[in-house]
Design a protein around this motif. Structure first.
Motif: not given
Length: 659
Positions: A135-141, A145-146, A357-358
């Motif tokens: 969850l933390d990684t997805r929120r960071a991505i 990105v946005l 990388e992101i």
């Protein structure tokens, strides 16, 4: 199929030009993914694990407590496995000697039950920790990105970004559930078992040690290959998803041009490349686990043979042999588990590499030279649209990161409440000006001022709070009419939303049911004109001071265009400063000021009537659209075209950045 086209047509080598249709106007064209996969480390490294754990533990005291608990359980669980063989050996010796064994049997039952209970809590803890990290990684991505600078965002394909957000983050779970803590547990059991074995029988212990060292050396070489090939697999899957997504977006164009077979062949090539990499990974994994298992089984067999000989000679008892074999399994099983866990970790770390990388990309504000959350510069002027022009550009130069210079010394003034139009040939930098005003890019030279203050002298959000925009392609979010309108005006009530819909001629959408109508992905359920009018409604719903219009009537008929122009000139919206980019001069003839751009330079400024008299480029535009009678100018320009004008300047930058 035409005689010139074969089923294989379009299946050029993977390094060739993509056989997909060009993006629709206003869409973002992103570069093709190269064939070369970015290099991965040649040897296993703990640095990504350290960074991941550091990021995870930095989420707060609760998260650190969970990690500590997982480590403690990883160390305690092997203790149960180490104690059990000793209890079993004692039980066998008591049975052989016909001594009471009830207490020993009870102790064995307690140890087994305790191990089962702790293992359940341990597994639940690891799963929860893994889900939290995902969850933390997805929120960071998502956040990165946005908020990534526009030019950096163009370096990625959207399908590849979605793969990193979806499957790559899911694969990270293995780093925790079958990786780091499993390695800790296996190492603890391995060391504990070998210590006990040393005291039971040093000779048999030496056999196991030799096997463990040989397998360890082999794993060092194999695990680097696992991570390298795993990274290639994930890279190719990302490329396949990107190709497929691009094809879906251009499906109508692809079919009309009869390119369905060619495009499907290209996507299938990506799938085959992912398949080849997957087979390579399967091959490497097929070497790792069987090799470890075979070596361990051979070691146990030798231990049994040697143990049998020593039992027959009376050197050790049967109970001691059984205990030794159980402890030998305490070496063999952890080695196999460690090999499996290390393989899973390498696969997960390949995913960690791609997500990092992101997450290490710069955010937009930093790229603009603005510290996030920064207060306005105390020495800079206060934004004031009553005493200073709403928008002012002073000697602005700009070039895209690829080196293409777009604007050269541009000066522009938009007084508060004025209608300022920007016209010129394709590729002259019109839309780029709007992007600079919105803070999407940073000018290489000069100043972009809003309300008398440079937009870089404080929070960019303060500038954007004053802006609204209508874009040519009128992008829509998947969702309802209401959700798309609330994007610009989150506090607006239904009455306000219905009013702006009625203003732009979408009164049919103004009912409660209409506001809840789904627009489809990218507004696919709406016509082009409906999307553009909905974009107008979205902008007008925002209580803005400055309205940016980029070809805002390209999909509208003349009557609707006239209606919207009158709406902007009404008392309700007359205080708004409007900057409009347009090729259709009927949209801008009534503007207070018209700025003519050519090759990134301002060549003339004035009203429609004055420009028809003084600017040859504008006069030709007007004549071609029936807004000026200037056949001589048209003839001169057709014989001797100006640099940067005409159809030949429709550069690739128009596609990627909307200039």
């Amino acid at each position: 199929m035409s005689p010139r086209q074969t089923p294989e047509e379009g299946t050029s080598p993977d390094t060739g030009t993509p056989a997909v249709a060009a993006p629709t106007p206003g869409s973002v064209a992103t570069p093709a993914i190269p064939d070369e996969v970015p290099p991965a480390p040649d040897v296993p490294s703990v640095a990504p694990i350290r960074r991941l754990l550091g990021r995870t533990s930095g989420e707060g005291d609760r998260r650190r407590l969970v990690i500590v608990a997982a480590v403690v359980m990883s160390l305690v669980l092997p203790a149960f496995a180490i104690v059990q063989p000793l209890i079993v050996a004692d039980l066998l010796d008591r049975l052989e000697a016909r001594e009471p064994y009830g207490r020993t049997l009870t102790m064995l039952g307690v140890v087994v039950a305790g191990e089962l209970a702790l293992a359940g809590v341990y597994f639940w803890t690891l799963k929860r920790l893994a889900e939290d990290v995902i969850l933390d990684t997805r929120r960071a991505i998502i956040t990165r990105v946005l908020r990534m600078p526009v030019d950096r965002l163009h370096a990625y394909r959207s399908g590849d970004l979605m793969t990193r957000l979806g499957s790559d983050t899911t694969m990270m779970q293995s780093v925790f559930t079958a990786g780091i803590f499993s390695i800790i547990s296996s190492a603890t059991l391995l060391v504990g078992s070998m210590v006990v074995l040393w005291f039971l029988d040093p000779l048999l212990m030496a056999i196991l040690v030799g096997t463990v060292l040989a397998v360890g050396v082999l794993l060092v070489f194999l695990l680097a290959a696992v991570r390298r090939v795993s990274r290639a697999v994930q890279y190719e899957v990302g490329g396949m998803v990107s190709e497929f997504e691009t094809s879906l977006k251009g499906l109508r164009t692809i079919r009309i041009f009869g390119a369905s077979r060619r495009v499907s062949n290209r996507v299938a090539r990506r799938a085959r490349r992912a398949h080849r990499q997957g087979r390579r990974l399967a091959g490497v994994q097929a070497v790792v686990e069987p090799t470890v298992n075979t070596a361990m089984q051979a070691a146990v067999t030798v231990v049994l043979l040697m143990g049998g000989i020593r039992v027959s000679s009376g050197a050790i008892s049967v109970g001691e042999l059984v205990a030794f074999v159980l402890y030998a399994l305490g070496v063999v099983v952890p080695m196999s588990d460690a090999a499996r866990a290390l393989t899973a970790v390498q696969v997960g770390l390949a995913a960690v590499d791609r997500t990092e990388e992101i997450t290490t990309e710069p955010i937009e504000l930093a790229d603009l030279g603005i510290e996030e959350g920064a207060a306005p510069d105390p020495h800079s002027p206060v934004t004031d649209l009553t005493t200073a022009p709403a928008v002012e550009l002073r000697h602005v130069d700009f070039a895209y990161p690829d080196g293409e210079a777009v604007l050269h010394g541009v000066d522009l003034v938009a007084p508060t409440g004025d209608r300022v139009a920007i016209v010129g040939p394709s590729g002259s930098g019109k839309s780029t000006l709007l992007s600079l005003i919105g803070g999407l890019y940073r000018a290489d030279g000069g100043q972009v001022m809003v309300g008398g203050r440079d937009i870089l002298d404080g929070p960019i959000e303060e500038v954007r709070d004053r802006l609204a925009i209508v874009e040519q392609d009128a992008p829509m979010l998947a969702g309802t009419i209401r959700e798309n309108l609330l994007l610009a005006a989150p506090d607006a009530d239904d009455a306000t939303l219905c009013r702006v819909l009625n203003d732009v001629g979408l009164g049919a959408f103004a009912s409660v049911e209409g506001l809840d109508r789904e627009v489809g992905e990218g507004g696919a359920e709406l016509s082009g004109g409906q999307r553009q009018r909905l974009a107008w409604a979205r902008a007008l719903a925002r209580n803005c001071d400055i309205l940016l219009l980029d070809e805002p009537t390209s999909a509208l008929d003349a009557q609707t265009e006239w209606r919207l122009q009158n709406l902007l000139n009404s008392r309700r919206f007359r205080a708004i400063t409007v900057l409009v980019v347009a090729h259709r001069l009927s949209t801008v003839v009534g503007s207070d000021s018209i700025v003519v751009l050519d090759q990134g330079r301002v060549v003339a400024t004035g009203t429609h009537d004055s420009l028809v008299e003084t600017c040859r480029l504008y006069r030709e535009f007007a004549a071609r659209q029936g807004l000026a009678d200037s056949p001589k100018a048209t003839s001169e320009r057709s014989e001797e075209p100006e640099a940067g004008g005409g159809d030949g300047v429709d550069t690739q930058r128009d596609v990627t950045a909307g200039t």
